[in-house]
Enzyme design. Sequence first.
Site, PDB file in Angstrom:
ATOM      1  N   THR A  21       1.992  -4.769   4.384  1.00  0.00           N
ATOM      2  CA  THR A  21       1.966  -4.904   5.838  1.00  0.00           C
ATOM      3  C   THR A  21       1.575  -6.000   6.074  1.00  0.00           C
ATOM      4  O   THR A  21       1.949  -6.864   7.248  1.00  0.00           O
ATOM      5  CB  THR A  21       1.002  -3.742   6.571  1.00  0.00           C
ATOM      6  OG1 THR A  21      -0.360  -4.019   6.087  1.00  0.00           O
ATOM      7  CG2 THR A  21       1.296  -2.328   6.558  1.00  0.00           C
ATOM      8  N   ASP A  22       0.897  -7.032   5.401  1.00  0.00           N
ATOM      9  CA  ASP A  22       0.571  -8.291   5.712  1.00  0.00           C
ATOM     10  C   ASP A  22       1.603  -9.333   6.079  1.00  0.00           C
ATOM     11  O   ASP A  22       1.255  -9.797   7.411  1.00  0.00           O
ATOM     12  CB  ASP A  22      -0.149  -9.046   4.443  1.00  0.00           C
ATOM     13  CG  ASP A  22      -1.641  -8.504   4.466  1.00  0.00           C
ATOM     14  OD1 ASP A  22      -2.107  -7.591   4.632  1.00  0.00           O
ATOM     15  OD2 ASP A  22      -2.301  -9.599   4.167  1.00  0.00           O
ATOM     16  N   LYS A  58       1.361  -7.822  13.506  1.00  0.00           N
ATOM     17  CA  LYS A  58       0.339  -7.029  13.000  1.00  0.00           C
ATOM     18  C   LYS A  58      -0.835  -7.339  14.020  1.00  0.00           C
ATOM     19  O   LYS A  58      -1.136  -8.748  13.958  1.00  0.00           O
ATOM     20  CB  LYS A  58       0.308  -7.184  11.599  1.00  0.00           C
ATOM     21  CG  LYS A  58      -0.949  -6.286  10.921  1.00  0.00           C
ATOM     22  CD  LYS A  58      -0.997  -6.531   9.521  1.00  0.00           C
ATOM     23  CE  LYS A  58      -2.122  -5.642   8.802  1.00  0.00           C
ATOM     24  NZ  LYS A  58      -2.240  -5.642   7.580  1.00  0.00           N
ATOM     25  N   THR A  62       0.734  -1.296   0.129  1.00  0.00           N
ATOM     26  CA  THR A  62      -0.091  -0.306  -0.008  1.00  0.00           C
ATOM     27  C   THR A  62       0.977   1.168  -0.094  1.00  0.00           C
ATOM     28  O   THR A  62       0.583   2.187  -0.570  1.00  0.00           O
ATOM     29  CB  THR A  62      -1.009   0.188   1.156  1.00  0.00           C
ATOM     30  OG1 THR A  62      -1.861  -1.089   1.222  1.00  0.00           O
ATOM     31  CG2 THR A  62      -1.985   1.177   1.230  1.00  0.00           C
TER      32      THR A  62
END
Lengths: 439, 439
Positions: B174-175, B252, B98
């Site tokens: 970020t995953d 996360k 992203t």
Amino acid sequence: MLEGYKGKALEILSSIGADIGDRIVIIKPSISIEGILMPSYSLSNDIIVIKMDNGYNIGISVKDSKVALKEKKKVKTEKLNEGEIGKSEIKIISTGGTIVSSIEYDTGAVRPALTTEEIIRFMPEIKEIGKIDAEVLFSILSENMTPEHWIAIANAIGKAFKDENIGVVVAHGTDTMSYTAAALAFSLKLPGPVVLVGSQRSSDRPSSDAAINLYSSVLLAKVGKFGEVVVNMHGESSDSYTLVHRGVKVRKMHTSRRDAFQSINDRPLAKVIWKDKKVEMLRSDYIPKKELNVDAKFDNRVFLLKYYPGLDDSFLDFLVNSKKVRGIIVEGTGLGHTSTQLVDIFRKATRDGIFVGMASQCIMGRVNMNVYTTGRLLQEAGIVPLEDMLPEVALVKLMWVLAHEQDIERIKTKMLENMVGEINPRHEIDFFPRWYHGD
Amino acid sequence: MLEGYKGKALEILSSIGADIGDRIVIIKPSISIEGILMPSYSLSNDIIVIKMDNGYNIGISVKDSKVALKEKKKVKTEKLNEGEIGKSEIKIISTGGTIVSSIEYDTGAVRPALTTEEIIRFMPEIKEIGKIDAEVLFSILSENMTPEHWIAIANAIGKAFKDENIGVVVAHGTDTMSYTAAALAFSLKLPGPVVLVGSQRSSDRPSSDAAINLYSSVLLAKVGKFGEVVVNMHGESSDSYTLVHRGVKVRKMHTSRRDAFQSINDRPLAKVIWKDKKVEMLRSDYIPKKELNVDAKFDNRVFLLKYYPGLDDSFLDFLVNSKKVRGIIVEGTGLGHTSTQLVDIFRKATRDGIFVGMASQCIMGRVNMNVYTTGRLLQEAGIVPLEDMLPEVALVKLMWVLAHEQDIERIKTKMLENMVGEINPRHEIDFFPRWYHGD
């Protein structure tokens, strides 16, 4: 019965007439160790396990040792007063775990021995709440729970309400307590509270949470206005209150803390301030009391697959082609993703009639498979995004749904139906906990 | 190149001379929709994907539609001033996610296009920190990362330091960012900071974290005193600071919040207060700068098994007998347990030379397999308790260790060696976050 003993150790213990629970002494050339004889967990033929007076268990080899019986187990009972006898209001169903062994240890009992008298001796204040009746359903560590045990617990709860108890407490190990809570929540319509309770520290430690957790659970079972399955455990690290979590929105978030259980993507239903004998509701949207219905069936032809980079497709291939699974819950990354390389296998799975649902390994937040390409491709392959359901709860729900539905469209509909609050349509900003950042 | 398009959609787009990034309009009988032509993710031959002016992507069927080209893609470039040209101090390696698409969207670029000029146009303040140089290593969503990508990133970082950059920023989805951070941490000895950064919200949304995260990461790469791999992301829900997490102790914890990344069983290393252009160290026990060493090898013959009640043994049987795994990380319950029914299969696994390590699905806290019988039985079967390592980090570490060691005893020793701070021997009480309980 000298549970777990064999070989040399069994021979010696039998010869001195010792039983589990007796006080024995093991004398070695340099040391002698005294304690209560415990069941053996050892694979060795030479080990005797005793609980020392400091509360710790120790396994000692019988080699070069002399073993002597010091004192037979005392069977202590607390006589109940007249007013305490008769029809119970609150049923305590014991399934095992640290909370039960806490009571056993404190009362001198060894293994399944959670009688009403023992509970009252352990925590006499409980008598004041109402008439209790304790039943030992089984005595296992909760990591050994299976869907068969969930069914037995559900039936025992059903029976307790049929016997006109107004609330039920289930003493349970903490390891899989949230799985059991979810299983019971999907299986039961309830005329009163069902309170799962455990203990993170056994009662031989000064920091034990067993007494407060048990007391406040009995109180909650008596006065709780709701008809749902909850978990009641320490709310913070001091002893001020316990928190009442919805059974489908709670998770053990720490291996050892007393306040390990926390509501996830949800607010707790209530607080119990045990010193004030007060239940303080934090929400009014609890499930109201309903006519009893027990419908506990589970199909465990499911798998919980946690995705990670480098996952070898052949495992998933095996799973899909094994004919052993009817459903898979994927614990995906972020908003609900896996590598796009798995899309074809998932498509094959869903075409074969396997339900595939997506939850997130982030644990907190909601999956959203419409934001990124990967999510859309996985949805096109037939994967169903499961909102903000916890992966573990989604798995238990899937076991329940599969035991009740055959048609894949019906299964999908049921999985997305908010049965008992397992889906929270609205998240508030303060659901996310605050980490300390050194300010 | 009309990436992803085929059939009817490709035909129409070719016929009007449209390229990805061009402004087009799709006219339907009742509506006309204008936007930037995006690569297709659709499996259908009839869908054209455009990014509308509100920032959202939409897929539109070409059926009953007229498609027209409005404007060719503008190629804008920012001329660099003289002082900005020359040897870079900070290298920005872009891998996708992203944060990269944020920059692309803002600058009008479409897919892999993260040039130094574009970054400076996106966030001009970055120029003031130092000379930067951007490189597009690849452009993938992080759920598609594999150990091969980790190796490519490690090598690119090595090259950047050999080229005398003093710090490196890796832009990453970020995953799976924490998996990559762990992989790099085990692979690299570093003469300066390596900062992984992502964005939870794309820059077409007012709440985007892309600019602040990128700015503070470049600052950190320039002035950071440490030689380790960190993750730098929003620290709380407002824009006041970012947090610098040790790459092997971060996770996360939310699907969508900007402050989703949090240190687990650990304290963050530092805060970056971007408005003050200040890095505030929270700890002094960071890994100091060392001579560069790149040693990135991974063996992904591993499996991450999350235990749950009702788990069918046959899957574990398959795993152990498949000859496809050299190691298993069990995400057990509580202090590190599974059903005792699995003990025999685990014993077979370890006797066959498979490493089996235990982490906890509680995520927070430390495993302790000496407290309960089950833990002791599992240890006797050869399972190694992995302290307070995160399950995901333990898995990545195992991939690294297996690629470097053949002997099972050496593998065990390495897995328990605290290589880069992945084991925290001392937990403080405030590591556990505070949930809001309605007070």
